[in-house]
Scaffold this motif. Sequence first.
Motif, PDB file in Angstrom:
ATOM      1  N   GLU A 203      64.514  34.263  35.169  1.00 26.44           N
ATOM      2  CA  GLU A 203      63.997  33.422  34.081  1.00 26.44           C
ATOM      3  C   GLU A 203      63.212  32.248  34.666  1.00 26.44           C
ATOM      4  O   GLU A 203      62.153  31.885  34.171  1.00 26.44           O
ATOM      5  CB  GLU A 203      65.140  32.881  33.201  1.00 26.44           C
ATOM      6  N   ALA A 204      63.759  31.655  35.720  1.00 26.82           N
ATOM      7  CA  ALA A 204      63.148  30.447  36.273  1.00 26.82           C
ATOM      8  C   ALA A 204      61.766  30.719  36.843  1.00 26.82           C
ATOM      9  O   ALA A 204      60.884  29.868  36.785  1.00 26.82           O
ATOM     10  CB  ALA A 204      64.053  29.849  37.355  1.00 26.82           C
ATOM     11  N   VAL A 205      61.572  31.912  37.410  1.00 32.12           N
ATOM     12  CA  VAL A 205      60.293  32.168  38.069  1.00 32.12           C
ATOM     13  C   VAL A 205      59.347  32.985  37.193  1.00 32.12           C
ATOM     14  O   VAL A 205      58.236  33.299  37.607  1.00 32.12           O
ATOM     15  CB  VAL A 205      60.494  32.896  39.414  1.00 32.12           C
ATOM     16  N   GLU A 206      59.791  33.324  35.983  1.00 34.32           N
ATOM     17  CA  GLU A 206      58.948  34.102  35.070  1.00 34.32           C
ATOM     18  C   GLU A 206      57.609  33.390  34.866  1.00 34.32           C
ATOM     19  O   GLU A 206      57.565  32.209  34.547  1.00 34.32           O
ATOM     20  CB  GLU A 206      59.687  34.253  33.732  1.00 34.32           C
ATOM     21  N   GLY A 207      56.544  34.107  35.112  1.00 40.13           N
ATOM     22  CA  GLY A 207      55.217  33.548  34.877  1.00 40.13           C
ATOM     23  C   GLY A 207      54.748  32.592  35.946  1.00 40.13           C
ATOM     24  O   GLY A 207      53.653  32.037  35.868  1.00 40.13           O
ATOM     25  N   LEU A 208      55.564  32.378  36.955  1.00 38.58           N
ATOM     26  CA  LEU A 208      55.226  31.394  37.985  1.00 38.58           C
ATOM     27  C   LEU A 208      54.555  32.053  39.185  1.00 38.58           C
ATOM     28  O   LEU A 208      53.721  31.453  39.864  1.00 38.58           O
ATOM     29  CB  LEU A 208      56.531  30.721  38.425  1.00 38.58           C
ATOM     30  N   LEU A 209      54.921  33.301  39.412  1.00 39.22           N
ATOM     31  CA  LEU A 209      54.571  33.947  40.674  1.00 39.22           C
ATOM     32  C   LEU A 209      53.256  34.713  40.573  1.00 39.22           C
ATOM     33  O   LEU A 209      52.924  35.292  39.535  1.00 39.22           O
ATOM     34  CB  LEU A 209      55.679  34.927  41.078  1.00 39.22           C
ATOM     35  N   ASP A 210      52.510  34.693  41.671  1.00 40.74           N
ATOM     36  CA  ASP A 210      51.284  35.475  41.725  1.00 40.74           C
ATOM     37  C   ASP A 210      51.583  36.945  41.994  1.00 40.74           C
ATOM     38  O   ASP A 210      50.908  37.829  41.503  1.00 40.74           O
ATOM     39  CB  ASP A 210      50.364  34.941  42.836  1.00 40.74           C
ATOM     40  N   ARG A 211      52.587  37.156  42.851  1.00 45.47           N
ATOM     41  CA  ARG A 211      52.952  38.532  43.219  1.00 45.47           C
ATOM     42  C   ARG A 211      54.454  38.582  43.355  1.00 45.47           C
ATOM     43  O   ARG A 211      55.092  37.578  43.662  1.00 45.47           O
ATOM     44  CB  ARG A 211      52.347  38.895  44.578  1.00 45.47           C
ATOM     45  N   VAL A 212      55.022  39.752  43.162  1.00 44.86           N
ATOM     46  CA  VAL A 212      56.459  39.895  43.349  1.00 44.86           C
ATOM     47  C   VAL A 212      56.736  41.081  44.268  1.00 44.86           C
ATOM     48  O   VAL A 212      56.220  42.172  44.066  1.00 44.86           O
ATOM     49  CB  VAL A 212      57.182  40.111  41.999  1.00 44.86           C
ATOM     50  N   LEU A 213      57.512  40.821  45.312  1.00 49.74           N
ATOM     51  CA  LEU A 213      57.902  41.877  46.235  1.00 49.74           C
ATOM     52  C   LEU A 213      59.371  42.175  46.021  1.00 49.74           C
ATOM     53  O   LEU A 213      60.158  41.282  45.689  1.00 49.74           O
ATOM     54  CB  LEU A 213      57.688  41.422  47.676  1.00 49.74           C
ATOM     55  N   VAL A 214      59.741  43.417  46.220  1.00 47.99           N
ATOM     56  CA  VAL A 214      61.149  43.793  46.085  1.00 47.99           C
ATOM     57  C   VAL A 214      61.626  44.407  47.395  1.00 47.99           C
ATOM     58  O   VAL A 214      60.981  45.303  47.934  1.00 47.99           O
ATOM     59  CB  VAL A 214      61.344  44.797  44.931  1.00 47.99           C
ATOM     60  N   LEU A 215      62.729  43.895  47.884  1.00 47.56           N
ATOM     61  CA  LEU A 215      63.350  44.466  49.083  1.00 47.56           C
ATOM     62  C   LEU A 215      64.557  45.269  48.646  1.00 47.56           C
ATOM     63  O   LEU A 215      65.379  44.793  47.853  1.00 47.56           O
ATOM     64  CB  LEU A 215      63.816  43.362  50.023  1.00 47.56           C
ATOM     65  N   ARG A 216      64.638  46.490  49.145  1.00 46.23           N
ATOM     66  CA  ARG A 216      65.807  47.292  48.833  1.00 46.23           C
ATOM     67  C   ARG A 216      66.200  48.038  50.087  1.00 46.23           C
ATOM     68  O   ARG A 216      65.416  48.794  50.630  1.00 46.23           O
ATOM     69  CB  ARG A 216      65.458  48.264  47.729  1.00 46.23           C
ATOM     70  N   GLU A 217      67.405  47.799  50.557  1.00 43.51           N
ATOM     71  CA  GLU A 217      67.905  48.428  51.782  1.00 43.51           C
ATOM     72  C   GLU A 217      66.902  48.302  52.919  1.00 43.51           C
ATOM     73  O   GLU A 217      66.621  49.262  53.635  1.00 43.51           O
ATOM     74  CB  GLU A 217      68.252  49.898  51.523  1.00 43.51           C
ATOM     75  N   GLY A 218      66.332  47.133  53.035  1.00 43.50           N
ATOM     76  CA  GLY A 218      65.438  46.866  54.160  1.00 43.50           C
ATOM     77  C   GLY A 218      64.018  47.342  53.983  1.00 43.50           C
ATOM     78  O   GLY A 218      63.186  47.164  54.864  1.00 43.50           O
ATOM     79  N   ARG A 219      63.734  47.972  52.851  1.00 42.43           N
ATOM     80  CA  ARG A 219      62.356  48.432  52.630  1.00 42.43           C
ATOM     81  C   ARG A 219      61.692  47.597  51.565  1.00 42.43           C
ATOM     82  O   ARG A 219      62.318  47.173  50.599  1.00 42.43           O
ATOM     83  CB  ARG A 219      62.352  49.890  52.167  1.00 42.43           C
ATOM     84  N   LEU A 220      60.379  47.425  51.730  1.00 45.55           N
ATOM     85  CA  LEU A 220      59.646  46.525  50.843  1.00 45.55           C
ATOM     86  C   LEU A 220      58.752  47.329  49.905  1.00 45.55           C
ATOM     87  O   LEU A 220      58.063  48.259  50.316  1.00 45.55           O
ATOM     88  CB  LEU A 220      58.785  45.597  51.701  1.00 45.55           C
ATOM     89  N   THR A 221      58.789  46.961  48.617  1.00 44.87           N
ATOM     90  CA  THR A 221      57.812  47.521  47.675  1.00 44.87           C
ATOM     91  C   THR A 221      57.260  46.370  46.868  1.00 44.87           C
ATOM     92  O   THR A 221      57.893  45.326  46.737  1.00 44.87           O
ATOM     93  CB  THR A 221      58.466  48.541  46.711  1.00 44.87           C
ATOM     94  N   GLU A 222      56.085  46.568  46.288  1.00 43.68           N
ATOM     95  CA  GLU A 222      55.507  45.501  45.472  1.00 43.68           C
ATOM     96  C   GLU A 222      55.644  45.896  44.010  1.00 43.68           C
ATOM     97  O   GLU A 222      55.446  47.056  43.637  1.00 43.68           O
ATOM     98  CB  GLU A 222      54.040  45.295  45.837  1.00 43.68           C
ATOM     99  N   LEU A 223      56.008  44.920  43.181  1.00 39.25           N
ATOM    100  CA  LEU A 223      56.144  45.199  41.760  1.00 39.25           C
ATOM    101  C   LEU A 223      54.758  45.340  41.153  1.00 39.25           C
ATOM    102  O   LEU A 223      53.888  44.515  41.410  1.00 39.25           O
ATOM    103  CB  LEU A 223      56.876  44.052  41.067  1.00 39.25           C
ATOM    104  N   PRO A 224      54.527  46.367  40.356  1.00 37.71           N
ATOM    105  CA  PRO A 224      53.221  46.494  39.708  1.00 37.71           C
ATOM    106  C   PRO A 224      53.019  45.356  38.717  1.00 37.71           C
ATOM    107  O   PRO A 224      53.967  44.942  38.038  1.00 37.71           O
ATOM    108  CB  PRO A 224      53.314  47.855  39.012  1.00 37.71           C
ATOM    109  N   ALA A 225      51.814  44.848  38.663  1.00 37.10           N
ATOM    110  CA  ALA A 225      51.517  43.783  37.707  1.00 37.10           C
ATOM    111  C   ALA A 225      51.326  44.408  36.332  1.00 37.10           C
ATOM    112  O   ALA A 225      50.316  45.047  36.066  1.00 37.10           O
ATOM    113  CB  ALA A 225      50.265  43.039  38.158  1.00 37.10           C
ATOM    114  N   ARG A 226      52.332  44.267  35.489  1.00 40.76           N
ATOM    115  CA  ARG A 226      52.227  44.794  34.132  1.00 40.76           C
ATOM    116  C   ARG A 226      52.622  43.712  33.160  1.00 40.76           C
ATOM    117  O   ARG A 226      53.172  42.689  33.545  1.00 40.76           O
ATOM    118  CB  ARG A 226      53.144  46.009  33.976  1.00 40.76           C
ATOM    119  N   ASP A 227      52.365  43.991  31.910  1.00 41.66           N
ATOM    120  CA  ASP A 227      52.660  42.970  30.911  1.00 41.66           C
ATOM    121  C   ASP A 227      54.074  43.110  30.384  1.00 41.66           C
ATOM    122  O   ASP A 227      54.302  43.154  29.202  1.00 41.66           O
ATOM    123  CB  ASP A 227      51.654  43.080  29.754  1.00 41.66           C
ATOM    124  N   ALA A 228      55.020  43.169  31.288  1.00 45.48           N
ATOM    125  CA  ALA A 228      56.403  43.245  30.837  1.00 45.48           C
ATOM    126  C   ALA A 228      57.167  42.105  31.488  1.00 45.48           C
ATOM    127  O   ALA A 228      56.734  41.580  32.513  1.00 45.48           O
ATOM    128  CB  ALA A 228      56.996  44.582  31.245  1.00 45.48           C
TER     129      ALA A 228
END
Lengths: 240, 228, 227, 95
Positions: A203-228
């Motif tokens: 909630e705190a970072v909603e709308g604040l970030l230019d990009r969002v990365l997700v780390l899962r078990e040491g692997r990195l993926t980027e969140l797709p920029a969608r309107d959700a």
Amino acid sequence: MPASSASSFDFDSVTVSGVSRHYGRRRALSGVSLTLRAGELVGLLGPNGAGKSTLLGLLATLIQPSRGTVLYGDQPPSAAGVALRARLGFLPHDLQLYAELTARENLEFFGGLHGFHDPAGRAAAALERAGLADRADDPVQGFSRGMRQRLALERTLLHHPRLVLLDEPFTGLDEASGRALAARLQTLGREQRIVLLATHDMEAVEGLLDRVLVLREGRLTELPARDAPLRERYRAALAR
Amino acid sequence: MICMMQSQRMFAALSVAGLVMFAAAPLLIAQAPYESTMGLIQKIFYFHVPGWIVMFLAVFIAGIASAIHLFRNRPAADRLALAAAELAVVFGLIGLVTGPLWAIKAWGVWWQWEPRLTMSLILELTMCAYLLLRRYGGPGSDKLAAGVAIFAMANVPFVYLSVNIWRTIHPATSVVPQLAGSAPGMFGPFVWCAVAFLVLFTAMMAARTRLEAQRAHVERLHLALEER
Amino acid sequence: MPNFFRVAWLVMRKDLTIEARSWEMVSTTLFFAVSCVLVFSFAFVRAGQPVEGAAAGILWIAVAFSGTLALGPTFDRERHHDALRGLLLAPVERSAIFFGKFLGVVLLMTAVEVVVAVLVALLFQAPLAAHAWWVAALLMLGNVGFAAVGTLFAAMLVRTRSRSVLLPILLYPITLPALIAGVMGTSALLQAEPNLDLARLWAAMLLCFDAVFTTLALWTFEPVMTE
Amino acid sequence: MNGVMRAATAVILVLVMAAAGVHGAQPQPPQEEFVPIDELPPGDQMPAAPLLIAAYAIVWAVVFGYLWSIWRRLSTVEREMQELARRADAGEQDS
């Protein structure tokens, strides 16, 4: 930029390529590649133990990769050395404050390590920004988590670092301080800093970030920029 | 695989050579003349002194290899250091066991708090501490252990320094040169034993580093498996 | 170079400020040192008279034990809120940070030494005052060597699991030459006829030990602290 | 591996030469504190031969014990390696 130290080293991007880090057989990061650019506010999400802290420590040059390289601009950390550390600001989850020292002493000590001409003046200004001017001469051990969090943030930004690494900066902040922090982060982005922010607080970072990365078990993926909403996108990414 | 076979053959040849030399040693030693004051028991020296020589050699190898690992970040050097440290403990043990067996006869006590003995014991303890740190230090303890090995190596000169400051009742300083000067019949077997120990040491080093290299390989395989 | 000493001074001053607030380490270490001396007095006093030559050993063992006890908390304090990483992240030579911590340990151990020396002189009728300067010199030299090795080992063990056990295991074998030199030098001074030459010899050896191990520690701190 | 061997061989050669060089070193006078066995009371005298044999036996035991432990550890690791290779093969067939 203030002439805080003799360093002239600067960079406008950080490039991580193919970085793995393991501790014995436990793999904390595996094959992580990413580029962070000046003026960007990048979020780092992921479950506990996904390697967020390791990645931040690695970018802060505190942890060496088992494989792969990290470049600041076009320099490896070994080449930039001490001058590079003058351009890094790292706020870890444990805050790195001395509980027995007062807020002012904490700031002045770190200011002194950075070789400021006027550590006292800088500390006073930082205390003002943290909203702790009236508690400046109280030992940190009497502070609430939120107050410590604000103080530690100011300590992290004291030397105007180019690369700002924040681990859960919203922990313990009330709503007003949370909003203040968000505003502060946006200012950092406008000042062409590179900000990487690990958090659970969507909630705190909603709308604040230019990009969002997700780390899962040491692997990195980027969140797709969608309107959700961020939370839904994050859930979708983890479900994959 | 070919390289593996080769090194295995090398290792086998070396160990056989070492063991044969080692086995032949008693025959040679039996023929060596008796030392006039100490008699038969003096023959322990043929194993005791080479044991210490090899131990000190191993401590230096461990220290230098550790320095290379610490400042140049070479895992291969670290494996060499670990092997050398373990062998330093093994050969130090030989020295520490044969020493008292000689002492009970010659000095009438099992243990004499004499600086060279004491310092050898200290060195043995240091290398044991190194192994303990590697065993119980958790991940990343290789760098820390490397620091300890460098310190252990730097400690060796102080061993000698203290020997020189303190008056000693240890005969080794005088016996070895005397062997050469007064009794050539003793010097031959002594050199034979020393070389046998060194060949054996080399073979054991090769085997131990190989073990560590294989372990590193297994770790890599594990990580590669998890990668997929 | 001025930067090196400035940083070392800052780190040491920070430690002293913390200590001045809590008195945690000075009080606990001193208490431990005094109890050490008392424990020894039960072992080394026969028929109301101290065993001859025991004073030097008691003095040095009390110093070494309490020094080890003090080293753990010095770095636990840094470990607590991850402050050590904050220090390591500062744009300064890391050896300067080591030097600052090292100075703090030396100061703390000096305080302990003063108290223990006085206590030993009183309880064991040791004529420490007769050659006060020589005794002080030996103690300081031993202190520096012990603190250099101890500070490095305590710093590098911060990250390991069984650090409280491993510290003495690593520290004592390496610093034993310094302890032997200290004990032998001091007892040379405490003899019925003090042997100044011998004390000087041991002091020289301690000086070599200090030079070698302080240099080595400054040198190895940086690579040892990188994860 | 071969590099290690070469280095070790070089070191050994140097050491052997150094040992030979000890020739040149001047013998130091024997130490006075040393108590020759014939001055010890006869009751304290121990027969030398069993001690000597014990010493040699212990050296042999230590050397062989260590070699055996290396061999055992090596075979454990190699078994694990084969196991891993098998798993890797199986994994490849799966995918």
